[in-house]
Design a protein around this motif. Structure first.
Motif, PDB file in Angstrom:
ATOM      1  N   TYR A  33      25.867  11.135 -34.365  1.00  0.00           N
ATOM      2  CA  TYR A  33      25.742  12.049 -33.226  1.00  0.00           C
ATOM      3  C   TYR A  33      26.343  11.346 -32.010  1.00  0.00           C
ATOM      4  O   TYR A  33      26.162  10.144 -31.815  1.00  0.00           O
ATOM      5  CB  TYR A  33      24.277  12.371 -32.930  1.00  0.00           C
ATOM      6  CG  TYR A  33      23.634  13.388 -33.841  1.00  0.00           C
ATOM      7  CD1 TYR A  33      24.241  13.792 -35.027  1.00  0.00           C
ATOM      8  CD2 TYR A  33      22.404  13.944 -33.521  1.00  0.00           C
ATOM      9  CE1 TYR A  33      23.644  14.729 -35.850  1.00  0.00           C
ATOM     10  CE2 TYR A  33      21.793  14.879 -34.335  1.00  0.00           C
ATOM     11  CZ  TYR A  33      22.416  15.264 -35.501  1.00  0.00           C
ATOM     12  OH  TYR A  33      21.818  16.186 -36.321  1.00  0.00           O
ATOM     13  N   VAL A  34      27.027  12.116 -31.184  1.00  0.00           N
ATOM     14  CA  VAL A  34      27.718  11.552 -30.023  1.00  0.00           C
ATOM     15  C   VAL A  34      27.319  12.319 -28.765  1.00  0.00           C
ATOM     16  O   VAL A  34      27.318  13.553 -28.745  1.00  0.00           O
ATOM     17  CB  VAL A  34      29.248  11.608 -30.198  1.00  0.00           C
ATOM     18  CG1 VAL A  34      29.966  11.202 -28.906  1.00  0.00           C
ATOM     19  CG2 VAL A  34      29.684  10.703 -31.347  1.00  0.00           C
ATOM     20  N   ILE A  35      27.008  11.559 -27.705  1.00  0.00           N
ATOM     21  CA  ILE A  35      26.790  12.125 -26.368  1.00  0.00           C
ATOM     22  C   ILE A  35      27.945  11.693 -25.482  1.00  0.00           C
ATOM     23  O   ILE A  35      28.322  10.527 -25.470  1.00  0.00           O
ATOM     24  CB  ILE A  35      25.490  11.597 -25.733  1.00  0.00           C
ATOM     25  CG1 ILE A  35      24.264  12.121 -26.467  1.00  0.00           C
ATOM     26  CG2 ILE A  35      25.410  11.974 -24.248  1.00  0.00           C
ATOM     27  CD1 ILE A  35      22.956  11.514 -25.962  1.00  0.00           C
ATOM     28  N   ASN A  36      28.494  12.637 -24.722  1.00  0.00           N
ATOM     29  CA  ASN A  36      29.482  12.270 -23.715  1.00  0.00           C
ATOM     30  C   ASN A  36      29.582  13.373 -22.678  1.00  0.00           C
ATOM     31  O   ASN A  36      29.333  14.546 -22.981  1.00  0.00           O
ATOM     32  CB  ASN A  36      30.855  12.010 -24.333  1.00  0.00           C
ATOM     33  CG  ASN A  36      31.657  10.995 -23.533  1.00  0.00           C
ATOM     34  OD1 ASN A  36      32.213  11.313 -22.491  1.00  0.00           O
ATOM     35  ND2 ASN A  36      31.698   9.754 -24.018  1.00  0.00           N
ATOM     36  N   VAL A  37      29.939  12.986 -21.457  1.00  0.00           N
ATOM     37  CA  VAL A  37      30.108  13.972 -20.396  1.00  0.00           C
ATOM     38  C   VAL A  37      31.529  14.534 -20.374  1.00  0.00           C
ATOM     39  O   VAL A  37      31.808  15.473 -19.628  1.00  0.00           O
ATOM     40  CB  VAL A  37      29.764  13.385 -19.005  1.00  0.00           C
ATOM     41  CG1 VAL A  37      28.285  13.019 -18.937  1.00  0.00           C
ATOM     42  CG2 VAL A  37      30.633  12.183 -18.675  1.00  0.00           C
ATOM     43  N   GLU A  38      32.427  13.994 -21.200  1.00  0.00           N
ATOM     44  CA  GLU A  38      33.802  14.468 -21.262  1.00  0.00           C
ATOM     45  C   GLU A  38      34.052  15.146 -22.602  1.00  0.00           C
ATOM     46  O   GLU A  38      33.904  14.531 -23.652  1.00  0.00           O
ATOM     47  CB  GLU A  38      34.790  13.314 -21.068  1.00  0.00           C
ATOM     48  CG  GLU A  38      34.713  12.665 -19.701  1.00  0.00           C
ATOM     49  CD  GLU A  38      35.758  11.577 -19.528  1.00  0.00           C
ATOM     50  OE1 GLU A  38      36.952  11.860 -19.727  1.00  0.00           O
ATOM     51  OE2 GLU A  38      35.375  10.440 -19.203  1.00  0.00           O
ATOM     52  N   ILE A  39      34.469  16.403 -22.571  1.00  0.00           N
ATOM     53  CA  ILE A  39      34.655  17.177 -23.789  1.00  0.00           C
ATOM     54  C   ILE A  39      35.732  16.587 -24.689  1.00  0.00           C
ATOM     55  O   ILE A  39      35.666  16.704 -25.920  1.00  0.00           O
ATOM     56  CB  ILE A  39      34.986  18.658 -23.445  1.00  0.00           C
ATOM     57  CG1 ILE A  39      34.970  19.543 -24.682  1.00  0.00           C
ATOM     58  CG2 ILE A  39      36.308  18.762 -22.722  1.00  0.00           C
ATOM     59  CD1 ILE A  39      33.623  19.677 -25.335  1.00  0.00           C
ATOM     60  N   LYS A  40      36.718  15.887 -24.106  1.00  0.00           N
ATOM     61  CA  LYS A  40      37.814  15.341 -24.914  1.00  0.00           C
ATOM     62  C   LYS A  40      37.331  14.256 -25.878  1.00  0.00           C
ATOM     63  O   LYS A  40      38.000  13.983 -26.876  1.00  0.00           O
ATOM     64  CB  LYS A  40      38.914  14.784 -24.016  1.00  0.00           C
ATOM     65  CG  LYS A  40      38.542  13.561 -23.212  1.00  0.00           C
ATOM     66  CD  LYS A  40      39.695  13.105 -22.323  1.00  0.00           C
ATOM     67  CE  LYS A  40      39.348  11.857 -21.535  1.00  0.00           C
ATOM     68  NZ  LYS A  40      40.457  11.438 -20.644  1.00  0.00           N
ATOM     69  N   ASP A  97      29.598  13.814 -36.373  1.00  0.00           N
ATOM     70  CA  ASP A  97      28.988  14.897 -37.145  1.00  0.00           C
ATOM     71  C   ASP A  97      28.407  15.958 -36.233  1.00  0.00           C
ATOM     72  O   ASP A  97      28.295  17.123 -36.614  1.00  0.00           O
ATOM     73  CB  ASP A  97      27.895  14.335 -38.065  1.00  0.00           C
ATOM     74  CG  ASP A  97      28.473  13.461 -39.161  1.00  0.00           C
ATOM     75  OD1 ASP A  97      29.330  13.951 -39.919  1.00  0.00           O
ATOM     76  OD2 ASP A  97      28.090  12.279 -39.249  1.00  0.00           O
ATOM     77  N   LYS A  98      28.028  15.541 -35.028  1.00  0.00           N
ATOM     78  CA  LYS A  98      27.531  16.497 -34.040  1.00  0.00           C
ATOM     79  C   LYS A  98      27.803  15.935 -32.656  1.00  0.00           C
ATOM     80  O   LYS A  98      27.514  14.768 -32.391  1.00  0.00           O
ATOM     81  CB  LYS A  98      26.038  16.749 -34.234  1.00  0.00           C
ATOM     82  CG  LYS A  98      25.523  17.968 -33.476  1.00  0.00           C
ATOM     83  CD  LYS A  98      24.143  18.371 -33.967  1.00  0.00           C
ATOM     84  CE  LYS A  98      23.699  19.669 -33.298  1.00  0.00           C
ATOM     85  NZ  LYS A  98      22.354  20.073 -33.774  1.00  0.00           N
ATOM     86  N   PHE A  99      28.369  16.770 -31.795  1.00  0.00           N
ATOM     87  CA  PHE A  99      28.762  16.334 -30.464  1.00  0.00           C
ATOM     88  C   PHE A  99      27.922  17.043 -29.417  1.00  0.00           C
ATOM     89  O   PHE A  99      27.771  18.268 -29.443  1.00  0.00           O
ATOM     90  CB  PHE A  99      30.246  16.648 -30.232  1.00  0.00           C
ATOM     91  CG  PHE A  99      30.783  16.136 -28.924  1.00  0.00           C
ATOM     92  CD1 PHE A  99      31.056  14.793 -28.738  1.00  0.00           C
ATOM     93  CD2 PHE A  99      31.021  17.005 -27.860  1.00  0.00           C
ATOM     94  CE1 PHE A  99      31.563  14.311 -27.543  1.00  0.00           C
ATOM     95  CE2 PHE A  99      31.528  16.543 -26.656  1.00  0.00           C
ATOM     96  CZ  PHE A  99      31.796  15.189 -26.501  1.00  0.00           C
ATOM     97  N   PHE A 100      27.390  16.272 -28.470  1.00  0.00           N
ATOM     98  CA  PHE A 100      26.583  16.812 -27.380  1.00  0.00           C
ATOM     99  C   PHE A 100      27.341  16.591 -26.083  1.00  0.00           C
ATOM    100  O   PHE A 100      27.443  15.462 -25.588  1.00  0.00           O
ATOM    101  CB  PHE A 100      25.214  16.130 -27.335  1.00  0.00           C
ATOM    102  CG  PHE A 100      24.355  16.407 -28.526  1.00  0.00           C
ATOM    103  CD1 PHE A 100      23.395  17.403 -28.491  1.00  0.00           C
ATOM    104  CD2 PHE A 100      24.528  15.679 -29.706  1.00  0.00           C
ATOM    105  CE1 PHE A 100      22.607  17.670 -29.602  1.00  0.00           C
ATOM    106  CE2 PHE A 100      23.747  15.937 -30.817  1.00  0.00           C
ATOM    107  CZ  PHE A 100      22.787  16.932 -30.771  1.00  0.00           C
TER     108      PHE A 100
END
Length: 359
Positions: free
Chosen positions: A237-244, A251-254
């Motif tokens: 799972y990934v958290i980021n403030v930049e959509i790129k 597997d899942k992007f936040f």
């Protein structure tokens, strides 16, 4: 006691708002009335020279980053409105001075005194308001040395403090070299207990996953996360403030999740992979195995907690060859407990120095 804190809480990132929240809550738990000075100086709205000179680049940048900026603004403003006790907005010294006078001002934490940023050269973040009761808590210079051209300002700004504490141990020596006595303390996020942080965790997740919170677009961190996930049979799972950053693999992007979701994702994870000071800090607070990428050569923030919490064995760089075992460093957790206890004593001692005028 009425207390105003000032910090870089208008940045659109999780660490900035959560450290502001933590200091506010801790001080309130000690029986104080606390407000955060909602300081929004004009330079926060400035466009960098590169984009100011080239209108084409400015337009392209605005188009590309508008979705990120707009979503971040909604997320972090909502948290501020719901959880932070802010004063009215202030844009200059006169606005701050016009607020009802508190018994004490507190400066810190985050990179509030880093002179490579404009806030680190701004007298208001040093509480330069004349003769008032003021202390700092975990103010971060974040640099191993302070350039000579800043010595006089720092010395003049800090000479009247009742107590000066900084977040990075190395900066105790930095300030001592210009005649300012200080001590180092832990970041405010460590002042709150695990149970207090759990109150903000509003979501559950049934998946086994490792959480990636990576700054500065380092692909190797994502590569490592997938290698680790294969080893422990988990998702990424990934958290980021930049959509790129979604394209780097997951597997899942936040994308710009709420602050509550950010904490929940750490709390429910099987491991945290990060090069973020507060990403690693919350991994430690929630007792998670951490995989720490120290990717910044001249930044004391991560290096400081690596040293004082003895996290060297949990460190990686982009040339890693092995996957770390997914274990919790019990010795580090004990050191965090001890350093937090010590920091609370130092803060309490600073508060006891305040002479309250009842007139």
């Amino acid at each position: 006691m009425k207390v105003y804190t000032i910090t870089c809480s208008n940045a659109y990132n999780y660490g900035a708002v959560l450290q502001a929240y933590a200091l506010q809550c801790y001080l309130e738990n000690q029986g104080n009335s606390v407000e955060i000075i909602d300081y929004y100086p004009p330079y926060l709205r400035k466009i960098s020279e590169k984009y100011r000179k080239n209108i084409f680049l400015r337009v392209v940048r605005s188009i590309l980053y508008f979705p990120d900026y707009h979503k971040s603004e909604m997320v972090f403003k909502k948290f501020k409105q719901e959880y932070l006790n802010n004063t009215r907005k202030c844009t200059c010294k006169e606005d701050i001075i016009s607020l009802e006078k508190p018994d004490l001002y507190i400066a810190g934490s985050d990179q509030i005194w880093n002179p490579h940023f404009e806030n680190g050269r701004d007298e208001n973040y040093f509480l330069n308001f004349g003769k008032v009761n003021k202390v700092s808590y975990a103010a971060s210079i974040a640099l191993p040395t302070l350039e000579k051209k800043f010595h006089e300002d720092f010395r003049n700004y800090l000479k009247d403090y009742l107590s000066v504490t900084v977040r990075e141990k190395k900066n105790v020596e930095t300030l001592q070299n210009i005649g300012i006595q200080s001590d180092y303390v832990v970041d405010p996020v460590y002042l709150l207990s695990l149970n207090e942080w759990r109150k903000l965790c509003t979501e559950k997740c049934e998946d086994d996953y490792i959480l990636v919170y990576a700054l500065h677009h380092v692909q190797k961190i994502y590569d490592y996360a997938f290698d680790l996930a294969k080893k422990i049979n988990a998702k990424v799972y990934v958290i980021n403030v930049e959509i790129k950053e979604k394209r780097r693999g997951n597997d899942k992007f936040f994308w710009n999740p709420t602050v509550n979701t950010f904490l929940s994702l750490i709390a429910n994870s099987k491991a945290v992979v990060s090069n973020s000071f507060h990403g690693i800090s919350f991994g430690l607070i929630f007792n998670k195995p951490i995989h720490l990428f120290d990717t910044e050569d001249n930044d004391l923030r991560l290096k400081n907690i690596i040293d004082i919490f003895e996290l060297r064995e949990r460190c990686l760089n982009v040339d890693y060859t092995d996957i770390l075992d997914n274990s919790i460093n019990e010795k580090s957790l004990k050191l965090i407990e001890n350093e937090t206890r010590r920091s609370k004593r130092i803060l309490q001692s600073a508060l006891e120095k305040v002479e309250i005028n009842d007139e």
